[in-house]
Write a protein that holds these residues in place. Sequence first.
Motif, PDB file in Angstrom:
ATOM      1  N   SER A 122      10.031   8.372 -29.270  1.00  0.00           N
ATOM      2  CA  SER A 122       8.906   9.055 -28.623  1.00  0.00           C
ATOM      3  C   SER A 122       9.365   9.765 -27.363  1.00  0.00           C
ATOM      4  O   SER A 122      10.408   9.433 -26.782  1.00  0.00           O
ATOM      5  CB  SER A 122       7.797   8.050 -28.290  1.00  0.00           C
ATOM      6  N   LYS A 123       8.570  10.746 -26.952  1.00  0.00           N
ATOM      7  CA  LYS A 123       8.898  11.498 -25.736  1.00  0.00           C
ATOM      8  C   LYS A 123       8.388  10.746 -24.511  1.00  0.00           C
ATOM      9  O   LYS A 123       7.312  10.153 -24.536  1.00  0.00           O
ATOM     10  CB  LYS A 123       8.268  12.888 -25.794  1.00  0.00           C
ATOM     11  N   ARG A 124       9.170  10.803 -23.445  1.00  0.00           N
ATOM     12  CA  ARG A 124       8.788  10.073 -22.241  1.00  0.00           C
ATOM     13  C   ARG A 124       7.951  10.939 -21.320  1.00  0.00           C
ATOM     14  O   ARG A 124       8.284  12.102 -21.054  1.00  0.00           O
ATOM     15  CB  ARG A 124      10.026   9.592 -21.488  1.00  0.00           C
ATOM     16  N   LEU A 125       6.861  10.379 -20.821  1.00  0.00           N
ATOM     17  CA  LEU A 125       6.071  11.027 -19.776  1.00  0.00           C
ATOM     18  C   LEU A 125       6.803  10.793 -18.464  1.00  0.00           C
ATOM     19  O   LEU A 125       6.809   9.681 -17.928  1.00  0.00           O
ATOM     20  CB  LEU A 125       4.660  10.435 -19.734  1.00  0.00           C
ATOM     21  N   LYS A 137      -1.175   7.960 -25.368  1.00  0.00           N
ATOM     22  CA  LYS A 137      -0.951   9.083 -26.267  1.00  0.00           C
ATOM     23  C   LYS A 137      -0.860  10.367 -25.447  1.00  0.00           C
ATOM     24  O   LYS A 137      -1.335  10.439 -24.309  1.00  0.00           O
ATOM     25  CB  LYS A 137      -2.101   9.185 -27.267  1.00  0.00           C
ATOM     26  N   LEU A 138      -0.262  11.386 -26.051  1.00  0.00           N
ATOM     27  CA  LEU A 138      -0.154  12.669 -25.360  1.00  0.00           C
ATOM     28  C   LEU A 138      -1.539  13.249 -25.065  1.00  0.00           C
ATOM     29  O   LEU A 138      -1.730  13.933 -24.053  1.00  0.00           O
ATOM     30  CB  LEU A 138       0.668  13.657 -26.199  1.00  0.00           C
ATOM     31  N   ALA A 143      -5.679  14.668 -21.059  1.00  0.00           N
ATOM     32  CA  ALA A 143      -7.007  14.465 -20.470  1.00  0.00           C
ATOM     33  C   ALA A 143      -6.910  14.153 -18.988  1.00  0.00           C
ATOM     34  O   ALA A 143      -7.707  14.641 -18.174  1.00  0.00           O
ATOM     35  CB  ALA A 143      -7.727  13.330 -21.202  1.00  0.00           C
ATOM     36  N   LEU A 144      -5.909  13.355 -18.606  1.00  0.00           N
ATOM     37  CA  LEU A 144      -5.714  13.032 -17.192  1.00  0.00           C
ATOM     38  C   LEU A 144      -5.283  14.267 -16.400  1.00  0.00           C
ATOM     39  O   LEU A 144      -5.694  14.467 -15.263  1.00  0.00           O
ATOM     40  CB  LEU A 144      -4.673  11.922 -17.051  1.00  0.00           C
ATOM     41  N   GLN A 145      -4.445  15.085 -17.026  1.00  0.00           N
ATOM     42  CA  GLN A 145      -4.018  16.297 -16.331  1.00  0.00           C
ATOM     43  C   GLN A 145      -5.194  17.256 -16.148  1.00  0.00           C
ATOM     44  O   GLN A 145      -5.267  17.969 -15.146  1.00  0.00           O
ATOM     45  CB  GLN A 145      -2.883  16.981 -17.093  1.00  0.00           C
TER      46      GLN A 145
END
Length: 601
Positions: A122-125, A137-138, A143-145
Amino acid sequence: MAYGKGRNKDFMKRMADLGQLPMSAELADLKSRIIATLDKMADAIWPTDILEPIPSGKEMDAVLLKVQSEASKGGLNNVWAEKARLIAKSAVIEQWKRGQRNLFGRFNNIATVGDVLMDDGSKRLVNLPEEFSRSLKLEDAAALQEIAVGLDFNSALQLFRDLADGDHGLPAHHAEALRAMADTVRDRFKRPVWKDDAVVQLHLDYRCLRGGKDALETALQALDETVKSNCAKQLVLPLTSVAPRGAGIAVPLRLVRSVASRIGNHPDLRAAALVVELGPTVGQARMVVTRPPKPMSIADHRTVVAEDFGFRNTSSIAVLRSASLIGEQALARISGHNGGEGKKLTKTAAMKFLTEHVSGDEVEILELVQFDGKDFLDRIAAQAKKVDGLRSEIDRLYSRLGRIRVEINKVAGAAVTELVPEVAAMPHHPRYMAMHGRFFRLLSAIGRLKEARRSVYRAVAGLKTSWFGHVAQRKADLAEKYGAAVVSEDLDVLTIETDDPAYKGRTFNKMINNGSKGQYNFRSDNTLKWRGVASVKVPSFHTSSTDWRNGTVDKAQRRGAVFKAAFDGRKWDADLHAAEMIGRYLFLRPKQGIQVAALAA
């Protein structure tokens, strides 16, 4: 400080070297006492939470003056205690601001993912602790952004403060992620600490010298005369004692001729102040020289030193001379890019202008110069590799800490998310004590790794300062040689794309971009101003993909290190072509057909 206030506040300033100082017992004692005072002062005003609003300077001084008084009563000369107060106040405010700005930046980029996949694919935030890259989840991050985009700086900080007492209407896992982000910032931006290897910079006023105003004025006048006569000079500066009524400290000053010649011989230049830096093993004396800014105009120039700032070649320069002077119309067009009243050209407007204007033999090339950045980039890449290794080890240890914390809290019957107390809650429980000891040993190891990482970043900052300073000076040399103005792009962001063969990873890009363009521009602009060289910026859009001979704008014309014209296949070095285009920008003329149509209208 004396050189920064009053009627001379707009003067340009430069630091000049006055030689290294042996760290005598008196200077070492002064440094150690100041550092001890700095720690007490920083501790007195550091907040319990970095998210708290920053108090005013007067409110901070009300607390710090009490600590200053205690330091004076404890045997430190009051003038040195006051210097410590100014240093501590500045350091705390800067660290406080940096922490809050960092959190705001992380929040506004919370959905940004790294280019290297984690172990599970998986890709790291990148702006959240690693465990949230697996639990969020992305779509959650997006949504937070979206929330972050709708909040200004103060509102965002208030949200994080509110989250300390509840979820504030957010889904529980969203609120937990934001609290973890804030904890990351708290962990990174702690109270400033001055260790034994710190450098303490003391800006001296007359109270710092035996002899007061007369001693300071005598020293500055002697240095002033030496600079203007381009000579060398040695003298001794009598610093006041560490403790009241103690023995003074003799500080030797040495101005060499090469330093005096680099400062310049402006009639209004003066030695304005003295600075002493106390390091781990040696000290450094410096003087601050000032002079009024020189009025500069680019309108009366026909010769320009045009620069394309990049990566493989840090600076590609074309020195051009036009048959005509730079016109007022050309300067009005780019005024928005140079602090003027006009608007900056948009990408569309810039393309329209370039396709309708051309340049020809009326502009001649006088000299082409490139500063190859390969060695510089290789050194940055080597440091980036070190940081990647340290980051990986830090992340691994944090993951172990998380697992141990869960086990400790299970044994203690506490919530698994509870912080582990420094004082063991169950001193007679063998398994608890074993895990408790292991937890804090790992935490200490993480601290050492972070200090090693900070050392790498300091090395990178030194590399950039040295290389960018050298390039800026050589560019100014060319401008003086030809009596030219300097033209560069109004460029904000530099990065190497992930599909570029020169791409070396996110850490490398971060190290290059972390202040590089701003740092280079700052050094370059100040160097040009100090040396009286006029400069101007032009829009960066399409300068690397335009054929100025016929107004063809096409990205396909630039391929890597080569610019190949679509019109006739002519080839240029891509960076030197971009530099030449930047220089010709101010001398572009309308295409013949457009010019005739305009006259007919």
